[in-house]
Design an enzyme around this catalytic site. Structure first.
Site, PDB file in Angstrom:
ATOM      1  N   PRO A  33      32.334  69.708 109.865  1.00 37.73           N
ATOM      2  CA  PRO A  33      32.242  68.553 110.537  1.00 37.73           C
ATOM      3  C   PRO A  33      31.693  68.658 111.929  1.00 37.73           C
ATOM      4  O   PRO A  33      32.239  69.595 112.771  1.00 37.73           O
ATOM      5  CB  PRO A  33      33.729  67.658 110.472  1.00 37.73           C
ATOM      6  CG  PRO A  33      34.388  68.525 109.616  1.00 37.73           C
ATOM      7  CD  PRO A  33      34.030  69.883 109.658  1.00 37.73           C
ATOM      8  N   GLY A  34      31.339  67.539 112.523  1.00 39.80           N
ATOM      9  CA  GLY A  34      31.087  67.641 114.000  1.00 39.80           C
ATOM     10  C   GLY A  34      32.115  66.716 114.588  1.00 39.80           C
ATOM     11  O   GLY A  34      33.361  66.750 114.265  1.00 39.80           O
TER      12      GLY A  34
ATOM     13  N   LYS B 193      35.992  79.186 113.943  1.00 38.81           N
ATOM     14  CA  LYS B 193      35.172  78.510 113.038  1.00 38.81           C
ATOM     15  C   LYS B 193      34.005  79.311 112.535  1.00 38.81           C
ATOM     16  O   LYS B 193      33.879  79.093 111.303  1.00 38.81           O
ATOM     17  CB  LYS B 193      34.973  77.164 113.427  1.00 38.81           C
ATOM     18  CG  LYS B 193      36.089  76.292 113.874  1.00 38.81           C
ATOM     19  CD  LYS B 193      36.861  75.940 112.587  1.00 38.81           C
ATOM     20  CE  LYS B 193      37.998  75.059 112.414  1.00 38.81           C
ATOM     21  NZ  LYS B 193      38.728  74.857 111.053  1.00 38.81           N
TER      22      LYS B 193
ATOM     23  N   VAL C 115      35.039  64.304 114.801  1.00 34.44           N
ATOM     24  CA  VAL C 115      35.948  63.207 114.131  1.00 34.44           C
ATOM     25  C   VAL C 115      36.991  62.909 114.969  1.00 34.44           C
ATOM     26  O   VAL C 115      37.712  63.611 115.562  1.00 34.44           O
ATOM     27  CB  VAL C 115      36.262  63.951 112.688  1.00 34.44           C
ATOM     28  CG1 VAL C 115      36.847  63.189 112.111  1.00 34.44           C
ATOM     29  CG2 VAL C 115      35.311  64.920 112.016  1.00 34.44           C
TER      30      VAL C 115
ATOM     31  N   TYR D  81      37.781  78.981 120.172  1.00 31.66           N
ATOM     32  CA  TYR D  81      37.864  77.800 119.060  1.00 31.66           C
ATOM     33  C   TYR D  81      36.595  77.942 117.919  1.00 31.66           C
ATOM     34  O   TYR D  81      36.621  78.150 116.868  1.00 31.66           O
ATOM     35  CB  TYR D  81      38.059  76.538 119.558  1.00 31.66           C
ATOM     36  CG  TYR D  81      37.711  75.290 118.343  1.00 31.66           C
ATOM     37  CD1 TYR D  81      38.890  75.354 117.388  1.00 31.66           C
ATOM     38  CD2 TYR D  81      36.589  74.780 118.011  1.00 31.66           C
ATOM     39  CE1 TYR D  81      38.676  74.247 116.414  1.00 31.66           C
ATOM     40  CE2 TYR D  81      36.680  73.605 116.876  1.00 31.66           C
ATOM     41  CZ  TYR D  81      37.672  73.569 115.918  1.00 31.66           C
ATOM     42  OH  TYR D  81      37.628  72.897 114.928  1.00 31.66           O
TER      43      TYR D  81
HETATM   44  P1  NDP Z   1      44.552  66.758 113.619  1.00 27.23           P
HETATM   45  O1  NDP Z   1      45.188  67.391 114.678  1.00 27.23           O
HETATM   46  O2  NDP Z   1      44.522  65.349 113.428  1.00 27.23           O
HETATM   47  O3  NDP Z   1      45.378  67.379 112.289  1.00 27.23           O
HETATM   48  C1  NDP Z   1      45.660  68.741 112.064  1.00 27.23           C
HETATM   49  C2  NDP Z   1      46.414  69.021 110.995  1.00 27.23           C
HETATM   50  O4  NDP Z   1      46.738  70.398 110.906  1.00 27.23           O
HETATM   51  C3  NDP Z   1      47.904  68.448 111.243  1.00 27.23           C
HETATM   52  O5  NDP Z   1      48.395  67.582 110.265  1.00 27.23           O
HETATM   53  C4  NDP Z   1      48.766  69.320 111.788  1.00 27.23           C
HETATM   54  O6  NDP Z   1      50.213  69.076 111.274  1.00 27.23           O
HETATM   55  C5  NDP Z   1      48.081  70.379 110.870  1.00 27.23           C
HETATM   56  N1  NDP Z   1      48.533  71.952 111.492  1.00 27.23           N
HETATM   57  C6  NDP Z   1      48.246  72.249 112.600  1.00 27.23           C
HETATM   58  N2  NDP Z   1      48.675  73.566 112.927  1.00 27.23           N
HETATM   59  C7  NDP Z   1      49.386  73.750 111.724  1.00 27.23           C
HETATM   60  C8  NDP Z   1      50.083  74.737 111.299  1.00 27.23           C
HETATM   61  N3  NDP Z   1      50.280  76.018 111.961  1.00 27.23           N
HETATM   62  N4  NDP Z   1      50.645  74.894 110.064  1.00 27.23           N
HETATM   63  C9  NDP Z   1      50.574  74.043 109.292  1.00 27.23           C
HETATM   64  N5  NDP Z   1      49.834  72.668 109.550  1.00 27.23           N
HETATM   65  C10 NDP Z   1      49.163  72.815 110.802  1.00 27.23           C
HETATM   66  O7  NDP Z   1      42.951  67.264 113.448  1.00 27.23           O
HETATM   67  P2  NDP Z   1      41.914  67.183 112.590  1.00 27.23           P
HETATM   68  O8  NDP Z   1      42.314  66.478 111.425  1.00 27.23           O
HETATM   69  O9  NDP Z   1      40.864  66.557 113.316  1.00 27.23           O
HETATM   70  O10 NDP Z   1      41.730  68.877 111.978  1.00 27.23           O
HETATM   71  C11 NDP Z   1      41.721  69.282 110.668  1.00 27.23           C
HETATM   72  C12 NDP Z   1      40.780  70.445 110.782  1.00 27.23           C
HETATM   73  O11 NDP Z   1      39.411  69.824 110.846  1.00 27.23           O
HETATM   74  C13 NDP Z   1      40.816  71.605 111.390  1.00 27.23           C
HETATM   75  O12 NDP Z   1      40.822  72.724 110.827  1.00 27.23           O
HETATM   76  C14 NDP Z   1      40.013  71.164 112.595  1.00 27.23           C
HETATM   77  O13 NDP Z   1      39.414  72.557 113.274  1.00 27.23           O
HETATM   78  C15 NDP Z   1      38.676  70.692 111.831  1.00 27.23           C
HETATM   79  N6  NDP Z   1      37.675  69.775 112.269  1.00 27.23           N
HETATM   80  C16 NDP Z   1      38.064  68.804 113.349  1.00 27.23           C
HETATM   81  C17 NDP Z   1      36.844  68.230 114.046  1.00 27.23           C
HETATM   82  C18 NDP Z   1      37.201  66.986 114.736  1.00 27.23           C
HETATM   83  O14 NDP Z   1      36.566  66.698 115.555  1.00 27.23           O
HETATM   84  N7  NDP Z   1      38.694  66.225 114.530  1.00 27.23           N
HETATM   85  C19 NDP Z   1      35.743  68.500 113.592  1.00 27.23           C
HETATM   86  C20 NDP Z   1      35.355  69.609 112.720  1.00 27.23           C
HETATM   87  C21 NDP Z   1      36.438  70.622 112.235  1.00 27.23           C
HETATM   88  P3  NDP Z   1      51.532  69.492 111.782  1.00 27.23           P
HETATM   89  O15 NDP Z   1      51.259  69.530 113.302  1.00 27.23           O
HETATM   90  O16 NDP Z   1      52.583  68.496 111.200  1.00 27.23           O
HETATM   91  O17 NDP Z   1      51.862  71.142 111.413  1.00 27.23           O
HETATM   92  C1  8X3 Z   2      35.798  70.267 116.243  1.00 24.90           C
HETATM   93  C2  8X3 Z   2      34.727  69.350 116.827  1.00 24.90           C
HETATM   94  O1  8X3 Z   2      33.359  69.191 118.646  1.00 24.90           O
HETATM   95  O2  8X3 Z   2      34.961  70.397 119.296  1.00 24.90           O
HETATM   96  O3  8X3 Z   2      35.544  71.420 115.589  1.00 24.90           O
HETATM   97  O4  8X3 Z   2      33.380  71.288 117.740  1.00 24.90           O
HETATM   98  S1  8X3 Z   2      34.148  70.160 118.250  1.00 24.90           S
END
Ligand code: NDP
Ligand code: 8X3
Length: 259
Positions: A189-190, A163, A192, A159
């Site tokens: 982000p960290g 990133k 979330v 992962y």
């Molecule tokens: P969620 O799981 O809440 O949302 C992820 C979204 O991505 C969903 O809407 C999902 O929709 C979509 N998704 C996943 N795989 C696919 C695919 N193959 N095609 C299209 N859409 C896809 O997670 P987050 O909102 O937290 O994550 C959003 C982004 O933020 C990611 O890139 C994650 O790595 C990044 N991030 C998150 C952090 C955290 O702590 N939450 C911190 C740092 C970064 P569906 O399943 O309907 O396709």
């Molecule tokens: C998603 C948050 O804490 O797994 O990028 O790095 S963490």
């Protein structure tokens, strides 16, 4: 200089059915931005598209899309109706983590899913949307990276590598696009609290809840606000990278917990 108005622009946001993508779509809609919304879960996607159109008087166009499918991505962008072809803003948010296993114990399928979504999916969407931006001499690509792209943690291996790839692709894009009028930003982000940890632990909700136990994590809305702020800077300003951590988090590996 004052912020620029986003009203009337067209944004393409991936991964809008949950978390940061959903919050970003809502924040863009509140700014009067017309939205191309993409994700795999059709019911949630269509409900959001209808809700935002009714609530904010914007136009929405929903695409059921798996960003891992290169042909489907290219076909969906090529088939955009004329009204939707001039994309001003691309938010590459779709992404996920799978598992938290040490490299020598991890599941290969988890790796495929993360690399195919976070790296290759981001590339497929960008490759399809970017030529239009370059042709029009304007646009803004926002990639959603992570603190995990700057620092590894135990079990984060692949992962974190995806990133880190997003961070490097963002830098490379900025170089390729220098002089093209297209801005590129990496939002990092960290922790979330979204469905992220539920997805990481394959639906184990108790394990997912423990990730945020005893601390106040960021919300998806915190990140959406940062994305809007990056987008509405004056045209001569490019926010290159933005690292956003909760007050209770000091690095990828350090969080302060009270319980
Ligand atoms: P969620 O799981 O809440 O949302 C992820 C979204 O991505 C969903 O809407 C999902 O929709 C979509 N998704 C996943 N795989 C696919 C695919 N193959 N095609 C299209 N859409 C896809 O997670 P987050 O909102 O937290 O994550 C959003 C982004 O933020 C990611 O890139 C994650 O790595 C990044 N991030 C998150 C952090 C955290 O702590 N939450 C911190 C740092 C970064 P569906 O399943 O309907 O396709
Ligand atoms: C998603 C948050 O804490 O797994 O990028 O790095 S963490």
């Amino acid at each position: 200089m004052p912020s620029i108005s986003l009203k009337g622009q067209v944004a393409f946001v991936t991964g809008v059915t949950s978390g940061i993508g959903a919050a970003t779509a809502r924040a863009l809609a509140a700014e009067g931005v017309h939205l191309i919304l993409a994700a795999r879960r059709a019911e949630r996607l269509n409900a959001l598209a209808a809700e935002l159109a009714a609530q904010h008087g914007i136009e929405t166009y929903a695409i059921v899309l798996d960003v891992r499918d290169a042909d489907a991505v290219a076909a969906a962008v090529a088939a955009l109706p004329e009204r939707w072809q001039a994309v001003d803003i691309l938010v590459n948010n779709a992404g996920l983590s799978r598992g938290l296993d040490k490299l020598h114990e991890a599941d290969l399928q988890d790796w495929e899913e993360m690399i195919d979504t976070n790296v290759k999916g981001l590339l497929y969407v960008t490759r399809a949307v970017l030529p239009g931006m370059v042709g029009r001499g304007r646009g803004h690509v926002v990639n959603v990276g992570s603190v995990a792209g700057r620092d590894a943690y135990v079990g984060g291996n692949v992962y974190c590598a995806t990133k880190a790839a997003v961070a490097m692709l963002t830098r490379g894009m900025r170089m390729d696009l220098l002089g093209a009028g297209v801005r590129v930003t990496n939002i990092e982000p960290g922790m979330v609290e979204t469905e992220f940890s539920q997805v990481r632990f394959h639906g184990d909700e108790a394990r997912a809840a423990k990730v945020y136990q005893g601390m106040t994590p960021l919300t998806a809305e915190d990140i959406a606000e940062s994305i809007i702020w990056s987008l509405n800077r004056p045209a001569h300003v490019n926010i290159q990278d933005m690292l956003i951590l909760a007050t209770a988090q000091a690095s990828a590996t350090m969080a302060h917990r009270t319980a």
